[in-house]
Write a protein that holds these residues in place. Structure first.
Motif, mmCIF file in Angstrom:
data_model
loop_
_atom_site.group_PDB
_atom_site.id
_atom_site.type_symbol
_atom_site.label_atom_id
_atom_site.label_comp_id
_atom_site.label_asym_id
_atom_site.label_seq_id
_atom_site.Cartn_x
_atom_site.Cartn_y
_atom_site.Cartn_z
ATOM 1 N N SER A 102 48.290 62.932 -45.656
ATOM 2 C CA SER A 102 46.881 62.806 -46.053
ATOM 3 C C SER A 102 46.029 62.334 -44.877
ATOM 4 C CB SER A 102 46.732 61.854 -47.244
ATOM 5 O OG SER A 102 47.191 60.569 -46.901
ATOM 6 N N ARG A 103 46.600 61.510 -44.011
ATOM 7 C CA ARG A 103 45.874 61.068 -42.819
ATOM 8 C C ARG A 103 45.594 62.258 -41.907
ATOM 9 N NH1 ARG A 103 48.496 56.202 -39.524
ATOM 10 N NH2 ARG A 103 47.773 55.039 -41.334
ATOM 11 N N GLN A 104 46.588 63.122 -41.721
ATOM 12 C CA GLN A 104 46.417 64.304 -40.860
ATOM 13 C C GLN A 104 45.380 65.264 -41.450
ATOM 14 O OE1 GLN A 104 47.628 64.422 -37.861
ATOM 15 N NE2 GLN A 104 46.687 66.396 -37.457
ATOM 16 N N GLU A 105 45.426 65.484 -42.763
ATOM 17 C CA GLU A 105 44.438 66.357 -43.414
ATOM 18 C C GLU A 105 43.020 65.796 -43.253
ATOM 19 O OE1 GLU A 105 45.762 66.692 -47.443
ATOM 20 O OE2 GLU A 105 47.387 68.090 -46.933
ATOM 21 N N ALA A 106 42.883 64.482 -43.390
ATOM 22 C CA ALA A 106 41.577 63.842 -43.232
ATOM 23 C C ALA A 106 41.078 63.966 -41.789
ATOM 24 C CB ALA A 106 41.657 62.376 -43.644
ATOM 25 N N LYS A 107 41.980 63.884 -40.819
ATOM 26 C CA LYS A 107 41.597 64.051 -39.408
ATOM 27 C C LYS A 107 41.060 65.459 -39.168
ATOM 28 C CE LYS A 107 44.769 60.719 -37.286
ATOM 29 N NZ LYS A 107 45.900 60.538 -36.353
#
Length: 183
Positions: free
Chosen positions: A68-73
């Protein structure tokens, strides 16, 4: 009889000119109103995109899930590439966004500090935007009032010209045919 037609022609011409002037001023007021509405919409869009940026930045900083952190980035990068935000806003948040985009478990403290600064900057921008939106709404109300006033002035002018034309027409007729009760 020729004079009566000349007077009627003159009054008709003046009426047309006055009506044209009134219509032009109403069009100008309408264009001003449309421009203000567009500006208001633009301000709301900027706030919306700023909120989207803040949501993704928060997800990056506060999430422990790497996916989810990567998608948000990725979404944050796409939002910053868009043209919805002014360059001044992008410049103001650029450094903190870069820190947040490089968030890992090792540098989470720096990312949280950057997020706090980003929240402060965003709150300042939103406060300015709220002031601009309030002022724009007030200007829109004034433009709407100008439109109403122009319509009332136009109606008053038409009534005035009608009474003047009626006087121009009935005066010579009264002189020729005698005084009759006006309708």
């Amino acid at each position: 009889m020729k004079k009566i037609f000349q007077v009627l022609l003159m009054v008709g011409t003046i009426t047309g000119i006055v009506y044209g002037i009134e219509q032009k001023s109403e069009r100008d007021i309408n264009m001003e109103h449309i421009a203000q509405e567009f500006f208001l919409l633009h301000q709301k869009i900027k706030i919306f995109f700023l909120d989207q940026i803040m949501e993704n930045a928060q997800l990056i900083v506060k999430s422990s899930d790497l996916k989810s952190r990567q998608e948000a980035k990725i979404e944050l990068a796409e939002l910053l590439q868009g043209e919805a935000l002014d360059e001044k806003i992008k410049l103001a948040i650029k450094n903190d966004i870069q820190i947040i985009q490089q968030t890992t478990d090792k540098n989470i403290q720096a990312s949280q500090e950057a997020y706090t600064r980003l929240v402060d900057i965003t709150n300042q921008i939103k406060a300015q935007a709220a002031h601009i939106i309030a002022a724009t709404k007030e200007a829109i109300k004034k433009a709407q009032q100008k439109i109403e006033d122009a319509k009332q002035n136009q109606q008053s002018m038409i009534e005035y010209l009608y009474s003047r034309v009626k006087g121009f027409v009935t005066t010579p007729l009264n002189y020729v045919f005698g005084q009759k009760e006006s309708e």
